[in-house]
Write an enzyme that holds these catalytic residues in place. Structure first.
Site, PDB file in Angstrom:
ATOM      1  CB  CYS A 217      -0.924   0.022   1.206  1.00  0.00           C
ATOM      2  SG  CYS A 217      -1.924  -1.445   1.332  1.00  0.00           S
TER       3      CYS A 217
ATOM      4  CG  HIS B 288      -3.253   3.085   1.953  1.00  0.00           C
ATOM      5  ND1 HIS B 288      -3.827   2.599   0.802  1.00  0.00           N
ATOM      6  CD2 HIS B 288      -3.319   2.078   2.862  1.00  0.00           C
ATOM      7  CE1 HIS B 288      -4.199   1.347   0.999  1.00  0.00           C
ATOM      8  NE2 HIS B 288      -3.902   1.010   2.247  1.00  0.00           N
TER       9      HIS B 288
ATOM     10  CG  ASN C  66      -6.979  -1.486   1.258  1.00  0.00           C
ATOM     11  OD1 ASN C  66      -6.261  -0.886   0.465  1.00  0.00           O
ATOM     12  ND2 ASN C  66      -6.501  -2.133   2.308  1.00  0.00           N
TER      13      ASN C  66
HETATM   14  O1  UT7 Z   1      -4.064  -1.859   3.492  1.00  0.00           O
HETATM   15  C1  UT7 Z   1      -3.069  -2.242   4.353  1.00  0.00           C
HETATM   16  C2  UT7 Z   1      -3.325  -2.515   5.687  1.00  0.00           C
HETATM   17  N1  UT7 Z   1      -4.591  -3.050   6.069  1.00  0.00           N
HETATM   18  C3  UT7 Z   1      -5.228  -2.490   7.088  1.00  0.00           C
HETATM   19  O2  UT7 Z   1      -4.767  -1.476   7.581  1.00  0.00           O
HETATM   20  C4  UT7 Z   1      -6.454  -3.144   7.654  1.00  0.00           C
HETATM   21  C5  UT7 Z   1      -6.473  -2.970   9.151  1.00  0.00           C
HETATM   22  N2  UT7 Z   1      -7.551  -3.661   9.849  1.00  0.00           N
HETATM   23  C6  UT7 Z   1      -8.835  -3.269   9.745  1.00  0.00           C
HETATM   24  O3  UT7 Z   1      -9.174  -2.376   8.990  1.00  0.00           O
HETATM   25  C7  UT7 Z   1      -9.835  -3.921  10.665  1.00  0.00           C
HETATM   26  O4  UT7 Z   1      -9.164  -4.654  11.647  1.00  0.00           O
HETATM   27  C8  UT7 Z   1     -10.840  -4.853   9.922  1.00  0.00           C
HETATM   28  C9  UT7 Z   1     -11.780  -4.037   9.074  1.00  0.00           C
HETATM   29  C10 UT7 Z   1     -10.078  -5.856   9.065  1.00  0.00           C
HETATM   30  C11 UT7 Z   1     -11.679  -5.622  10.932  1.00  0.00           C
HETATM   31  O5  UT7 Z   1     -12.375  -4.712  11.789  1.00  0.00           O
HETATM   32  P1  UT7 Z   1     -12.324  -4.888  13.367  1.00  0.00           P
HETATM   33  O6  UT7 Z   1     -13.178  -3.830  13.929  1.00  0.00           O
HETATM   34  O7  UT7 Z   1     -10.871  -4.919  13.769  1.00  0.00           O
HETATM   35  O8  UT7 Z   1     -13.034  -6.280  13.558  1.00  0.00           O
HETATM   36  P2  UT7 Z   1     -12.453  -7.611  14.238  1.00  0.00           P
HETATM   37  O9  UT7 Z   1     -11.462  -8.258  13.318  1.00  0.00           O
HETATM   38  O10 UT7 Z   1     -12.010  -7.276  15.615  1.00  0.00           O
HETATM   39  O11 UT7 Z   1     -13.755  -8.497  14.294  1.00  0.00           O
HETATM   40  C12 UT7 Z   1     -14.872  -8.121  15.098  1.00  0.00           C
HETATM   41  C13 UT7 Z   1     -15.993  -9.106  14.834  1.00  0.00           C
HETATM   42  C14 UT7 Z   1     -15.550 -10.562  14.915  1.00  0.00           C
HETATM   43  O12 UT7 Z   1     -16.594 -11.312  15.503  1.00  0.00           O
HETATM   44  P3  UT7 Z   1     -16.524 -11.711  17.048  1.00  0.00           P
HETATM   45  O13 UT7 Z   1     -15.272 -12.526  17.190  1.00  0.00           O
HETATM   46  O14 UT7 Z   1     -16.459 -10.422  17.812  1.00  0.00           O
HETATM   47  O15 UT7 Z   1     -17.789 -12.472  17.254  1.00  0.00           O
HETATM   48  C15 UT7 Z   1     -15.406 -10.961  13.473  1.00  0.00           C
HETATM   49  O16 UT7 Z   1     -15.593 -12.334  13.272  1.00  0.00           O
HETATM   50  O17 UT7 Z   1     -16.517  -8.912  13.529  1.00  0.00           O
HETATM   51  C16 UT7 Z   1     -16.536 -10.174  12.842  1.00  0.00           C
HETATM   52  N3  UT7 Z   1     -16.356  -9.939  11.421  1.00  0.00           N
HETATM   53  C17 UT7 Z   1     -17.375  -9.688  10.588  1.00  0.00           C
HETATM   54  N4  UT7 Z   1     -18.714  -9.611  10.787  1.00  0.00           N
HETATM   55  C18 UT7 Z   1     -19.484  -9.334   9.720  1.00  0.00           C
HETATM   56  C19 UT7 Z   1     -15.193  -9.878  10.718  1.00  0.00           C
HETATM   57  N5  UT7 Z   1     -15.463  -9.617   9.426  1.00  0.00           N
HETATM   58  C20 UT7 Z   1     -16.795  -9.491   9.327  1.00  0.00           C
HETATM   59  C21 UT7 Z   1     -17.666  -9.213   8.247  1.00  0.00           C
HETATM   60  N6  UT7 Z   1     -18.998  -9.141   8.469  1.00  0.00           N
HETATM   61  N7  UT7 Z   1     -17.207  -8.998   6.985  1.00  0.00           N
END
Ligand code: UT7
Length: 326
Positions: free
Chosen positions: A113, A253, A283
């Site tokens: 990125c 980004h 993204n």
């Molecule tokens: O481009 C280069 C670098 N990339 C980034 O910078 C990405 C950085 N990370 C992020 O943007 C975020 O961490 C994500 C968008 C990937 C995830 O968001 P989050 O708020 O950190 O969610 P999480 O991974 O902590 O997951 C929270 C919950 C989980 O369920 P439980 O364990 O709390 O029951 C996940 O299973 O959300 C669930 N979950 C979803 N639910 C519905 C994860 N993906 C989804 C989804 N739809 N697509």
């Protein structure tokens, strides 16, 4: 150092749009979750055998037309990508072929990125040598072919597209006021496409285990991204002896709208100065900065003398920031 100018910007995204509602039918997710957690509403994805260079060629043509140049006027092509057409030749070679030109140096930048910022810094250095005048710097990605469409943690995040700009030598006073690039390979495992390289060559097993797709520990990456984007921006503002108030346009980004908002809060940058495209494109790793730059430029939001701030963070990890006087 010779001064440099951005004399043209361009974009291309494939016509097919995949909305959050479309994704609701593919994995266990919802429009509400995706919009709330990431800011993404829809993304563009390629169809058939379209590859990264096909998008890069179209974005390059758009930028060349904006600059009033022909492909034959280019002295160098730099393509930043994490999703090359082939391991070799480079995507830059395929893009050169698509533009119908030969006999100039062309190469890829592999900084995920952050690749566009890395490429821009290299272009500025090449211009400073006095040997090259017009350089195409592009970010181009086809993420839709390297995500696991059954993994809701990653497949909802990314999109395909290419952005480009033409950087040229100038006698004016535009150019880079401050820049900073960094990397830390010790945490590379947090965001990786494990198979297909020499560490884990393609095999039936790697394909069965979907190891040719994006593997990300999202929460960890999120924390690093916020800290690093904020830190990089603070560093270049300090180096140029400026504050966020002096900046006319912020072009970050865009991996997640919440990361952009958190970075803005850390450096007192109003969101109103930020060119946001993640809602429409998702993204788009190395492409998100040039796509967001082109969106602002084509809307007439940048005028001569304006200070534009760029910042990036991505796999590697890699990061960087730059203040450019337009
Ligand atoms: O481009 C280069 C670098 N990339 C980034 O910078 C990405 C950085 N990370 C992020 O943007 C975020 O961490 C994500 C968008 C990937 C995830 O968001 P989050 O708020 O950190 O969610 P999480 O991974 O902590 O997951 C929270 C919950 C989980 O369920 P439980 O364990 O709390 O029951 C996940 O299973 O959300 C669930 N979950 C979803 N639910 C519905 C994860 N993906 C989804 C989804 N739809 N697509």
């Amino acid at each position: 150092m010779r001064k440099l100018k951005i004399i043209g910007t361009g974009s291309y995204v494939p016509p097919k749009v995949l909305t959050n509602f479309d994704l609701e039918k593919m994995v266990d997710t919802s429009d509400e979750w995706i919009r709330g957690r990431t800011g993404v509403k829809e993304r563009h994805i390629v169809e058939g055998n379209t590859a990264t260079s096909d998008l890069a060629v179209e974005a390059a043509k758009d930028a060349l037309s904006d600059a009033g140049l022909k492909a034959q006027d280019l002295d160098v092509i730099i393509i930043a990508t994490a999703t090359p057409d082939t391991a070799y030749p480079s995507t830059a070679c395929w893009t050169q072929k698509g533009l119908g030109i030969k006999d100039i140096p062309v190469f890829d930048i592999g900084a995920a990125c952050s690749g566009f910022l890395y490429g821009f810094e290299v272009a500025a250095s090449l211009i400073a040598t006095g040997k090259y005048n017009n350089i195409l710097v592009s970010g181009a990605e086809v993420m839709s072919k390297v995500v696991d469409w059954e993994d809701r943690n990653t497949c909802v995040l990314f999109g395909d597209g290419a952005g480009a700009c033409i950087v040229a030598a100038t006698d004016g006073d535009s150019g880079i006021l401050a820049s900073y690039l960094g990397a830390d390979g010790t945490i590379g495992h947090l965001l990786v496409q494990p198979a297909g390289g020499t560490r884990m060559p393609a095999s039936h097993e790697t394909v069965d285990k979907k190891l040719h797709t994006v593997h990300m520990q999202g929460r960890e990456v999120f924390k690093y991204a916020v800290r690093t984007m904020g830190g990089s921006v603070a560093k270049v503002l300090k180096e140029a002896n400026l504050t966020a108030e002096d900046i006319a346009l912020y072009v970050p980004h865009q991996a997640n709208l919440r990361i952009v908002e958190a970075t803005c809060r850390r450096v007192n940058m109003p969101m109103s100065k930020t060119s946001v495209i993640i809602d429409k494109y998702g993204n788009v790793p190395a492409s998100s900065i040039p796509l967001a730059l082109d969106a602002a430029n084509k809307k007439g939001k940048i005028k001569s003398g304006d200070l534009v701030l760029f910042s990036a963070f991505g796999a590697g990890f890699t990061w960087g920031a730059m203040i450019f006087k337009w």
